[in-house]
Design a protein around this motif. Sequence first.
Motif, mmCIF file in Angstrom:
data_model
loop_
_atom_site.group_PDB
_atom_site.id
_atom_site.type_symbol
_atom_site.label_atom_id
_atom_site.label_comp_id
_atom_site.label_asym_id
_atom_site.label_seq_id
_atom_site.Cartn_x
_atom_site.Cartn_y
_atom_site.Cartn_z
ATOM 1 N N LEU A 313 7.998 -1.801 -0.547
ATOM 2 C CA LEU A 313 8.143 -0.435 -1.040
ATOM 3 C C LEU A 313 9.616 -0.039 -0.977
ATOM 4 C CD1 LEU A 313 5.203 1.259 0.938
ATOM 5 C CD2 LEU A 313 5.137 0.411 -1.412
ATOM 6 N N ASP A 314 10.063 0.719 -1.943
ATOM 7 C CA ASP A 314 11.441 1.221 -1.947
ATOM 8 C C ASP A 314 11.444 2.711 -1.621
ATOM 9 O OD1 ASP A 314 12.979 -1.115 -2.654
ATOM 10 O OD2 ASP A 314 12.067 -0.990 -4.642
ATOM 11 N N TYR A 315 12.208 3.074 -0.617
ATOM 12 C CA TYR A 315 12.412 4.479 -0.274
ATOM 13 C C TYR A 315 13.880 4.788 -0.548
ATOM 14 C CZ TYR A 315 12.389 8.909 2.223
ATOM 15 O OH TYR A 315 12.502 10.247 2.540
ATOM 16 N N ASP A 316 14.149 5.337 -1.706
ATOM 17 C CA ASP A 316 15.529 5.520 -2.165
ATOM 18 C C ASP A 316 16.043 6.913 -1.829
ATOM 19 O OD1 ASP A 316 17.918 4.902 -3.300
ATOM 20 O OD2 ASP A 316 17.259 5.274 -5.373
ATOM 21 N N GLN A 317 15.997 7.241 -0.527
ATOM 22 C CA GLN A 317 16.498 8.519 -0.021
ATOM 23 C C GLN A 317 17.262 8.253 1.275
ATOM 24 O OE1 GLN A 317 16.114 11.463 -1.627
ATOM 25 N NE2 GLN A 317 14.864 10.534 -3.258
ATOM 26 N N PRO A 318 18.114 9.190 1.722
ATOM 27 C CA PRO A 318 18.786 8.999 3.003
ATOM 28 C C PRO A 318 17.766 8.744 4.116
ATOM 29 C CG PRO A 318 19.739 10.854 1.847
ATOM 30 C CD PRO A 318 18.529 10.441 1.062
ATOM 31 N N PHE A 319 18.232 8.060 5.149
ATOM 32 C CA PHE A 319 17.334 7.654 6.229
ATOM 33 C C PHE A 319 16.638 8.857 6.854
ATOM 34 C CE2 PHE A 319 16.385 6.602 10.684
ATOM 35 C CZ PHE A 319 15.559 5.500 10.490
ATOM 36 N N ASN A 320 15.315 8.823 6.863
ATOM 37 C CA ASN A 320 14.461 9.826 7.486
ATOM 38 C C ASN A 320 13.240 9.065 7.974
ATOM 39 O OD1 ASN A 320 12.354 11.727 7.931
ATOM 40 N ND2 ASN A 320 13.318 13.218 6.559
ATOM 41 N N TYR A 321 13.272 8.717 9.258
ATOM 42 C CA TYR A 321 12.229 7.840 9.802
ATOM 43 C C TYR A 321 10.837 8.405 9.563
ATOM 44 C CZ TYR A 321 9.483 5.121 13.118
ATOM 45 O OH TYR A 321 8.518 4.319 13.683
ATOM 46 N N ALA A 322 10.694 9.697 9.788
ATOM 47 C CA ALA A 322 9.382 10.325 9.629
ATOM 48 C C ALA A 322 8.906 10.230 8.183
ATOM 49 C CB ALA A 322 9.432 11.778 10.082
ATOM 50 N N ALA A 323 9.789 10.565 7.234
ATOM 51 C CA ALA A 323 9.404 10.544 5.819
ATOM 52 C C ALA A 323 9.131 9.130 5.331
ATOM 53 C CB ALA A 323 10.508 11.196 4.983
ATOM 54 N N ILE A 324 9.926 8.168 5.782
ATOM 55 C CA ILE A 324 9.713 6.770 5.381
ATOM 56 C C ILE A 324 8.310 6.317 5.758
ATOM 57 C CG2 ILE A 324 10.385 4.391 5.888
ATOM 58 C CD1 ILE A 324 13.281 5.409 6.101
ATOM 59 N N ASN A 325 7.919 6.584 6.983
ATOM 60 C CA ASN A 325 6.600 6.137 7.441
ATOM 61 C C ASN A 325 5.473 6.941 6.810
ATOM 62 O OD1 ASN A 325 6.796 3.916 9.599
ATOM 63 N ND2 ASN A 325 8.423 5.341 10.202
ATOM 64 N N ASN A 326 5.671 8.249 6.631
ATOM 65 C CA ASN A 326 4.653 9.043 5.950
ATOM 66 C C ASN A 326 4.429 8.539 4.525
ATOM 67 O OD1 ASN A 326 4.265 10.688 8.167
ATOM 68 N ND2 ASN A 326 5.543 12.360 7.406
ATOM 69 N N THR A 327 5.523 8.187 3.845
ATOM 70 C CA THR A 327 5.409 7.662 2.479
ATOM 71 C C THR A 327 4.658 6.342 2.466
ATOM 72 O OG1 THR A 327 7.474 8.755 1.829
ATOM 73 C CG2 THR A 327 6.734 6.910 0.469
ATOM 74 N N ALA A 328 4.985 5.475 3.415
ATOM 75 C CA ALA A 328 4.318 4.172 3.463
ATOM 76 C C ALA A 328 2.821 4.312 3.716
ATOM 77 C CB ALA A 328 4.958 3.312 4.540
ATOM 78 N N VAL A 329 2.442 5.293 4.544
ATOM 79 C CA VAL A 329 1.016 5.487 4.849
ATOM 80 C C VAL A 329 0.230 5.786 3.568
ATOM 81 C CG1 VAL A 329 -0.630 7.021 6.008
ATOM 82 C CG2 VAL A 329 1.374 6.176 7.245
ATOM 83 N N LYS A 330 0.849 6.468 2.618
ATOM 84 C CA LYS A 330 0.174 6.776 1.354
ATOM 85 C C LYS A 330 -0.173 5.514 0.573
ATOM 86 C CE LYS A 330 2.597 11.205 0.963
ATOM 87 N NZ LYS A 330 3.621 11.993 0.217
ATOM 88 N N HIS A 331 0.540 4.438 0.831
ATOM 89 C CA HIS A 331 0.295 3.163 0.139
ATOM 90 C C HIS A 331 -0.513 2.185 0.993
ATOM 91 C CE1 HIS A 331 3.183 4.051 -3.147
ATOM 92 N NE2 HIS A 331 3.824 4.716 -2.202
ATOM 93 N N ALA A 332 -0.817 2.573 2.227
ATOM 94 C CA ALA A 332 -1.517 1.672 3.141
ATOM 95 C C ALA A 332 -3.005 1.643 2.832
ATOM 96 C CB ALA A 332 -1.277 2.104 4.587
#
Length: 540
Positions: A313-332
Amino acid sequence: FSILLSIKDHQKETLSKAILGLKNQIYPHWELTILSNPSNKDTFEDAFTLICAGDPRCKRIYYQIQDDENAALNSALERCDGDFFIHLQPNQILREHALYLVATAINQHPEVDAIYTDEDKLDQNNQRCSPFFKPDWNPDMFLSQNLFSGLGAFRTDVVKDASGFSKTADVDHNWDLALRIIEKIPASHIRHVPHICVHIKQIQEINKSKPDKDQRYQTLIAHFMRLHIPVEILQTGNQYWHIRFPIPDPQPLVSIIIPTKDQVQLLKVCLESIDYKTTYSNYEILVVNNQSTDPEALAYYDDIKQKEYITLLDYDQPFNYAAINNTAVKHANGDVLIFLNDDTKVISPHWLEELVSHALRKEIGAVGAMLYFPDDSIQHAGIILNPEIIAGHAFYLQPQAFRGQNDRVQYAQNYSAVTAACMAVEKSKFLAVSGFDEENLTIAYNDIDFCLKLVEAGYYNLWTPYAEVYHHESVSRGYDQDIGKHERLQKEANYLRTRWKNKINNDPAYHPNLKGYPLFSLVDPPGVEKPWKDFIAGQH
């Protein structure tokens, strides 16, 4: 209080001190029944007469304890008239305020059915040592440590409803009784008195008669059979048993989420360790690329996404640990989520079974692992909340063989929080509390906040020593040392302090008599008030 003091083998001096400890109580409403073998009668009568003469609260019963100790205990229990029941051994010496504090807890919480206190030991020179400042009710710790040892008080009707002491000889009868009581009452009916109320005299003869590991095994087997939970109870290299909870068949899908940026060597070690070590078969891996630019990393991403079980998955935003993982959960796609840093390396082959089996328990929220630095010192063994430090890793930098305060490194237990460097949680529970806070806690403390939201929702978080992983800690992105990062860290720390002030000030997995730094060291003077001082003053 109805107090039962059972004696098999004893030293006269210790028995006398145990009786005197009760006679010196500032709370006067108790009755004592001493249960002894007839063979001790001559020695025992002198001590009893000297201390208890003319006191109608004291009585003794002679019984062939060796023939059937539990039957003798139950026979004595039937004669108890007090509202609460306490079973003592002759090497347990109550402090003068013990019953007063227990009675105060009952008056403050009239619904209470079970109460336990803190304790320490007396060495061969009668010097106090080894204080055990216990956490508040910790159900998973209780499966390894009988928190009611020392001084435990139970509502007498509840004890009798639980059929008293077991008629089976091969169990630890005190722990078994406590387990059967706990099975019948809600957690809200259990209270902890955070004061040392009993001294336990170290006597070789009594230590030899302590329940052995096989008795603890039989006690656990009986407990889980009553609950109809088909656990595995596995041997360990210490005195405790490893309780592995069941996993459904077929195995639920597990989604392992790994954020990364340009750290190709770290990620490669992480993924290869999962591939080579993991015995759990039904998992997928979601690698989240956060704006990587290194050509070697990009090429590696192209390689790994060819594997059927890995999604890039590509997260093309500045580093935000919480948002990165929340986004990944949507694809899990998994029922269970594993949040895993890219600077980790799996050690124990059954790490996923251990994490997943706990995460699937209906009462458990987040599950954390035992994390080590590459030099095998402890990086994470649960997280302690404290106003001095906000949050700190228990037993940080201690050697791998370190046992911890009262062996707390050696068994699974509940903590208020665990680190998301390696954390398991059911996806449904994650979504129910809205995941990580990506607005207020972009980088730091979002795992603490998430765990406390689970606690607020009624779950227990858990740490286990049986899922072992190496963790380099902040190698991936460095520490927060420049001015901008430091300001952001302070802002997030202030948010957490405000949001969870009560939890941080009163961590139920810790104790007010223990410092924030270094963790598990003693506060001087003690951090809890001594209410019995006013009571004593009012009597004079």
